[in-house]
Scaffold this motif. Structure first.
Motif, PDB file in Angstrom:
ATOM      1  N   ALA A  53       0.799  -1.148  -0.058  1.00 38.22           N
ATOM      2  CA  ALA A  53       0.049   0.377   0.169  1.00 38.22           C
ATOM      3  C   ALA A  53       1.113   1.231  -0.020  1.00 38.22           C
ATOM      4  N   LEU A  54       1.750   1.276   0.598  1.00 37.06           N
ATOM      5  CA  LEU A  54       2.667   2.504   0.628  1.00 37.06           C
ATOM      6  C   LEU A  54       3.701   2.872  -0.905  1.00 37.06           C
ATOM      7  N   SER A  55       3.826   1.993  -1.227  1.00 38.49           N
ATOM      8  CA  SER A  55       4.362   1.978  -2.645  1.00 38.49           C
ATOM      9  C   SER A  55       3.535   2.796  -3.686  1.00 38.49           C
ATOM     10  N   LYS A  56       2.016   2.818  -3.403  1.00 39.58           N
ATOM     11  CA  LYS A  56       0.934   3.672  -3.716  1.00 39.58           C
ATOM     12  C   LYS A  56       1.421   5.526  -3.803  1.00 39.58           C
ATOM     13  N   VAL A  57       1.883   5.322  -2.023  1.00 42.65           N
ATOM     14  CA  VAL A  57       1.832   6.830  -2.270  1.00 42.65           C
ATOM     15  C   VAL A  57       3.278   7.375  -1.936  1.00 42.65           C
ATOM     16  N   LYS A  58       2.710   8.957  -3.019  1.00 44.18           N
ATOM     17  CA  LYS A  58       3.684   9.838  -3.268  1.00 44.18           C
ATOM     18  C   LYS A  58       3.364  10.813  -2.647  1.00 44.18           C
ATOM     19  N   VAL A  59       4.485  10.654  -1.863  1.00 45.34           N
ATOM     20  CA  VAL A  59       4.986  12.071  -1.160  1.00 45.34           C
ATOM     21  C   VAL A  59       6.067  13.120  -1.864  1.00 45.34           C
ATOM     22  N   THR A  60       5.985  14.381  -1.751  1.00 34.05           N
ATOM     23  CA  THR A  60       6.557  15.255  -3.340  1.00 34.05           C
ATOM     24  C   THR A  60       7.181  16.325  -2.645  1.00 34.05           C
ATOM     25  N   ALA A  61       7.787  16.645  -2.788  1.00 30.72           N
ATOM     26  CA  ALA A  61       8.861  18.186  -2.493  1.00 30.72           C
ATOM     27  C   ALA A  61       9.623  19.161  -3.332  1.00 30.72           C
ATOM     28  N   GLU A  62       9.510  20.632  -3.152  1.00 31.67           N
ATOM     29  CA  GLU A  62       9.761  20.979  -3.452  1.00 31.67           C
ATOM     30  C   GLU A  62      11.317  21.303  -2.907  1.00 31.67           C
ATOM     31  N   VAL A  63      12.810  20.936  -3.438  1.00 34.78           N
ATOM     32  CA  VAL A  63      13.873  22.114  -3.497  1.00 34.78           C
ATOM     33  C   VAL A  63      13.325  23.214  -3.067  1.00 34.78           C
ATOM     34  N   GLN A  64      14.090  24.062  -1.348  1.00 33.69           N
ATOM     35  CA  GLN A  64      13.788  25.210  -1.739  1.00 33.69           C
ATOM     36  C   GLN A  64      15.355  26.233  -1.658  1.00 33.69           C
ATOM     37  N   GLY A  65      16.337  25.499  -1.657  1.00 29.63           N
ATOM     38  CA  GLY A  65      17.684  25.430  -1.739  1.00 29.63           C
ATOM     39  C   GLY A  65      18.757  24.587  -0.417  1.00 29.63           C
ATOM     40  N   ASN A  66      20.066  25.045  -1.083  1.00 31.50           N
ATOM     41  CA  ASN A  66      21.081  24.417  -0.612  1.00 31.50           C
ATOM     42  C   ASN A  66      21.894  24.997   0.874  1.00 31.50           C
ATOM     43  N   LEU A  67      22.093  24.811   1.976  1.00 33.19           N
ATOM     44  CA  LEU A  67      22.989  25.155   2.765  1.00 33.19           C
ATOM     45  C   LEU A  67      23.674  24.554   3.667  1.00 33.19           C
ATOM     46  N   ARG A  68      23.954  24.844   4.310  1.00 32.60           N
ATOM     47  CA  ARG A  68      25.040  24.146   5.757  1.00 32.60           C
ATOM     48  C   ARG A  68      24.810  24.629   6.918  1.00 32.60           C
ATOM     49  N   GLY A  69      25.163  23.376   7.263  1.00 36.19           N
ATOM     50  CA  GLY A  69      24.868  23.140   9.265  1.00 36.19           C
ATOM     51  C   GLY A  69      25.794  24.345   9.908  1.00 36.19           C
ATOM     52  N   PRO A  70      26.127  23.829  11.377  1.00 38.05           N
ATOM     53  CA  PRO A  70      27.013  24.657  12.188  1.00 38.05           C
ATOM     54  C   PRO A  70      28.300  23.487  11.773  1.00 38.05           C
ATOM     55  N   LYS A  71      28.990  24.489  12.461  1.00 38.17           N
ATOM     56  CA  LYS A  71      30.316  23.742  12.438  1.00 38.17           C
ATOM     57  C   LYS A  71      30.687  23.033  13.231  1.00 38.17           C
ATOM     58  N   ILE A  72      31.237  22.386  13.390  1.00 33.89           N
ATOM     59  CA  ILE A  72      31.057  21.302  14.618  1.00 33.89           C
ATOM     60  C   ILE A  72      33.151  20.844  14.525  1.00 33.89           C
ATOM     61  N   VAL A  73      33.177  21.531  15.866  1.00 38.95           N
ATOM     62  CA  VAL A  73      35.059  21.070  16.217  1.00 38.95           C
ATOM     63  C   VAL A  73      35.001  19.753  16.651  1.00 38.95           C
ATOM     64  N   ILE A  74      35.730  18.842  16.388  1.00 44.16           N
ATOM     65  CA  ILE A  74      36.560  17.759  16.377  1.00 44.16           C
ATOM     66  C   ILE A  74      37.986  18.385  17.283  1.00 44.16           C
ATOM     67  N   GLN A  75      38.062  17.542  18.039  1.00 43.67           N
ATOM     68  CA  GLN A  75      39.735  17.827  19.159  1.00 43.67           C
ATOM     69  C   GLN A  75      40.170  16.443  20.169  1.00 43.67           C
TER      70      GLN A  75
END
Length: 102
Positions: A53-75
């Motif tokens: 039944a889930l193979s028939k369900v279609k969820v469509t989305a429109e791309v609004q833009g690319n971004l970058r997450g917060p900087k993570i510092v590994i020490q």
């Protein structure tokens, strides 16, 4: 109330029409439409979890833009050896707006 739980970037997100979510980077241009696979579909009192039944369900989305997450510092540091290592990471993300659940 109609909503779906979709698989997106190794995580699962609860989405409704009009909701804006942030996913791991998707290879699509801004304004382009993408389809997200559903793992659960709720339409009022009806809950759908079966794969057929889930193979028939279609969820469509429109791309609004690319971004970058917060900087993570590994020490890394080891005492008395002079070993120090520092590195950073910023996750590549994509913001999408859900346009339809059918």
């Amino acid at each position: 109330m109609v909503y779906a739980v979709v698989r997106a970037g190794g995580r699962q997100e609860k989405v409704e029409v009009g909701s804006i979510i942030t996913l791991d980077r998707v290879q699509a241009a801004e304004g382009e439409s993408i389809e997200l696979p559903a793992v659960l579909f709720v339409d009022g009192d009806t809950v759908t979890t079966e794969a057929d039944a889930l193979s028939k369900v279609k969820v469509t989305a429109e791309v609004q833009g690319n971004l970058r997450g917060p900087k993570i510092v590994i020490q890394k540091f080891k005492n008395k050896t002079g070993y120090k290592k520092r590195q950073g990471h910023r996750q590549e993300l994509t913001r999408v707006k859900v346009t339809g659940i059918k």
